[in-house]
Design a protein around this motif. Structure first.
Motif, mmCIF file in Angstrom:
data_model
loop_
_atom_site.group_PDB
_atom_site.id
_atom_site.type_symbol
_atom_site.label_atom_id
_atom_site.label_comp_id
_atom_site.label_asym_id
_atom_site.label_seq_id
_atom_site.Cartn_x
_atom_site.Cartn_y
_atom_site.Cartn_z
ATOM 1 N N LEU A 21 0.818 -1.314 -0.014
ATOM 2 C CA LEU A 21 0.076 -0.072 -0.083
ATOM 3 C C LEU A 21 0.944 1.382 -0.009
ATOM 4 N N ALA A 22 1.880 1.101 0.850
ATOM 5 C CA ALA A 22 2.778 2.271 0.713
ATOM 6 C C ALA A 22 3.407 2.764 -0.620
ATOM 7 N N LEU A 23 3.769 1.360 -1.272
ATOM 8 C CA LEU A 23 4.548 1.608 -2.724
ATOM 9 C C LEU A 23 3.374 2.471 -3.610
ATOM 10 N N ILE A 24 2.045 1.933 -3.489
ATOM 11 C CA ILE A 24 1.075 2.554 -4.208
ATOM 12 C C ILE A 24 0.719 3.861 -3.952
ATOM 13 N N VAL A 25 0.750 4.430 -2.844
ATOM 14 C CA VAL A 25 0.643 5.691 -2.565
ATOM 15 C C VAL A 25 1.780 6.477 -2.988
ATOM 16 N N ALA A 26 3.005 6.048 -2.819
ATOM 17 C CA ALA A 26 4.170 6.671 -3.476
ATOM 18 C C ALA A 26 4.154 7.248 -4.915
ATOM 19 N N ASP A 27 3.514 5.919 -5.531
ATOM 20 C CA ASP A 27 3.331 6.065 -7.101
ATOM 21 C C ASP A 27 2.085 7.029 -7.368
ATOM 22 N N GLY A 28 0.869 6.686 -6.779
ATOM 23 C CA GLY A 28 -0.269 7.234 -7.269
ATOM 24 C C GLY A 28 -1.048 8.097 -6.457
ATOM 25 N N GLY A 29 -0.680 8.155 -5.101
ATOM 26 C CA GLY A 29 -1.387 9.110 -4.111
ATOM 27 C C GLY A 29 -2.316 8.377 -3.441
ATOM 28 N N GLU A 30 -2.825 9.001 -2.320
ATOM 29 C CA GLU A 30 -3.778 8.429 -1.409
ATOM 30 C C GLU A 30 -5.048 7.851 -2.066
ATOM 31 N N ASN A 31 -5.301 8.517 -3.052
ATOM 32 C CA ASN A 31 -6.818 8.295 -3.793
ATOM 33 C C ASN A 31 -6.861 7.181 -4.970
ATOM 34 N N ALA A 49 -5.725 -8.786 11.109
ATOM 35 C CA ALA A 49 -5.265 -7.662 10.606
ATOM 36 C C ALA A 49 -5.347 -6.959 9.106
ATOM 37 N N VAL A 50 -5.085 -8.166 8.311
ATOM 38 C CA VAL A 50 -5.267 -7.937 6.788
ATOM 39 C C VAL A 50 -6.895 -7.453 6.648
ATOM 40 N N ILE A 51 -7.654 -8.308 7.174
ATOM 41 C CA ILE A 51 -9.243 -7.819 6.812
ATOM 42 C C ILE A 51 -9.481 -6.584 7.549
ATOM 43 N N ASP A 52 -9.002 -6.518 8.763
ATOM 44 C CA ASP A 52 -9.132 -4.877 9.393
ATOM 45 C C ASP A 52 -8.810 -3.930 8.505
ATOM 46 N N THR A 53 -7.695 -3.987 7.951
ATOM 47 C CA THR A 53 -7.119 -3.068 7.079
ATOM 48 C C THR A 53 -8.133 -2.713 5.962
ATOM 49 N N LEU A 54 -8.391 -3.951 5.209
ATOM 50 C CA LEU A 54 -9.275 -3.826 3.951
ATOM 51 C C LEU A 54 -10.667 -3.103 4.556
ATOM 52 N N ILE A 55 -11.263 -3.505 5.446
ATOM 53 C CA ILE A 55 -12.623 -2.981 5.880
ATOM 54 C C ILE A 55 -12.347 -1.600 6.057
ATOM 55 N N ALA A 56 -11.225 -1.264 6.925
ATOM 56 C CA ALA A 56 -10.832 0.392 7.323
ATOM 57 C C ALA A 56 -10.756 1.170 5.966
ATOM 58 N N ALA A 60 -13.322 4.175 4.960
ATOM 59 C CA ALA A 60 -13.022 5.660 4.793
ATOM 60 C C ALA A 60 -12.980 6.037 3.548
ATOM 61 N N GLY A 61 -13.889 5.209 2.691
ATOM 62 C CA GLY A 61 -13.981 5.584 1.295
ATOM 63 C C GLY A 61 -13.036 5.421 0.324
ATOM 64 N N ARG A 62 -12.094 4.803 0.569
ATOM 65 C CA ARG A 62 -11.152 4.549 -0.475
ATOM 66 C C ARG A 62 -11.415 3.758 -1.789
ATOM 67 N N ASP A 63 -11.095 4.181 -2.773
ATOM 68 C CA ASP A 63 -11.267 3.666 -4.358
ATOM 69 C C ASP A 63 -10.909 2.273 -4.288
ATOM 70 N N TRP A 64 -11.322 1.256 -3.396
ATOM 71 C CA TRP A 64 -10.593 -0.034 -3.336
ATOM 72 C C TRP A 64 -11.824 -1.095 -3.841
ATOM 73 N N VAL A 65 -11.354 -2.084 -4.623
ATOM 74 C CA VAL A 65 -12.391 -3.026 -4.945
ATOM 75 C C VAL A 65 -11.790 -4.487 -4.618
ATOM 76 N N PHE A 66 -12.537 -5.082 -3.961
ATOM 77 C CA PHE A 66 -12.262 -6.297 -3.259
ATOM 78 C C PHE A 66 -12.999 -7.499 -4.082
#
Length: 262
Positions: A21-31, A49-56, A60-66
């Motif tokens: 996730l940190a690599l993605i933020v560095a390349d494409g930003g928080e959104n 903790a993985v599932i907690d992270t995905l649900i969080a 938080a309204g992230r543009d995430w597809v699971f």
């Protein structure tokens, strides 16, 4: 053209997920838009903790597809019904067997158990012979009840309600793959979760570049008609995030993008 990021099979590797996730933020930003191709649980040390992270991220309204993976369904079926096997596992081994990693998933929720197996002579399935937790011996039913109490309903609901595919103009994301020659709407859900052959050897043009996981490699690979992003995090190899611009693909590293070509 907005880039789309993707993360392959995580398998309980929370530290690897944080790094990806940190690599993605560095390349494409928080959104940045991210597609996760399934298998969030099993084998690695911290499925919870993985599932907690995905649900969080979702909350938080992230543009995430699971997408749902076969291991995620294994997990939820055990919690809901105590189901320990899937017909697609031809060896008949138990979800709690270290090869599949279910016991490690339960341990991340505080359900510690040393499980011993035997083989059912009639079915050939690996079944629980006995298990022992910190409080003493228990049978399979006792382990199931303990797991039901420990795993939050929000986690089970999250995994159960995930879609099996996601598509864009250029890309088709799925956990395991597709049966060649069938449109996505005619695919068997079991294939979307489990297929290997004839998908892996197919040179079929699926109309879009298929992005998937499920079949672990040493490193993500581009096969022309598909990209396999499962680099083996479930076997303690790195988790490699990818970025797509149209059908062009790069792997993200600490030193920037590395193009992935057929």
């Amino acid at each position: 053209m907005n880039p789309i990021y993707a993360i392959g099979d995580i398998h309980g590797q929370k530290e690897m997920l944080d790094h990806a996730l940190a690599l993605i933020v560095a390349d494409g930003g928080e959104n940045a838009q991210i597609v996760f191709v399934g298998d969030y649980t099993d084998r690695g040390p911290d499925s919870r903790a993985v599932i907690d992270t995905l649900i969080a991220g979702r909350n938080a309204g992230r543009d995430w597809v699971f997408l749902k993976g076969n291991h995620d369904r294994f997990f939820t079926r055990f919690i809901r019904h105590g189901t320990q096997h899937d017909p697609r596992v031809k060896s008949g081994i138990n979800w709690l067997n270290p090869r599949l990693g279910g016991a490690t998933t339960l341990a991340s929720y505080g359900v510690e158990a040393e499980v011993h197996f035997t083989t059912d002579r009639k079915t050939g399935l690996e079944i629980i012979k006995d298990c022992k937790g910190p409080d003493g011996p228990m049978d399979a039913a006792g382990l199931h009840k303990k797991a039901q109490r420990a795993v939050p309903a929000t986690h089970v609901d999250f995994l159960e309600n995930l879609p099996l595919w996601y598509e864009t103009e250029d890309l088709l994301f799925v956990h395991a793959g597709l049966r060649p020659g069938l449109p996505i709407t005619a695919q068997d859900p079991e294939d979307l979760l489990w297929i290997r052959q004839p998908f892996l050897d197919s040179t079929h043009d699926f109309g879009k570049l298929v992005v998937h996981g499920h079949t672990a490699l040493d490193y993500p690979q581009h096969f022309g008609n598909r990209v396999d992003l499962d680099g083996g995090a479930g076997y303690h190899r790195p988790l490699f995030p990818a970025v797509f611009e149209g059908r062009d693909c790069w792997i993200l590293t600490g030193h920037g993008r590395v193009r992935l070509t057929p």
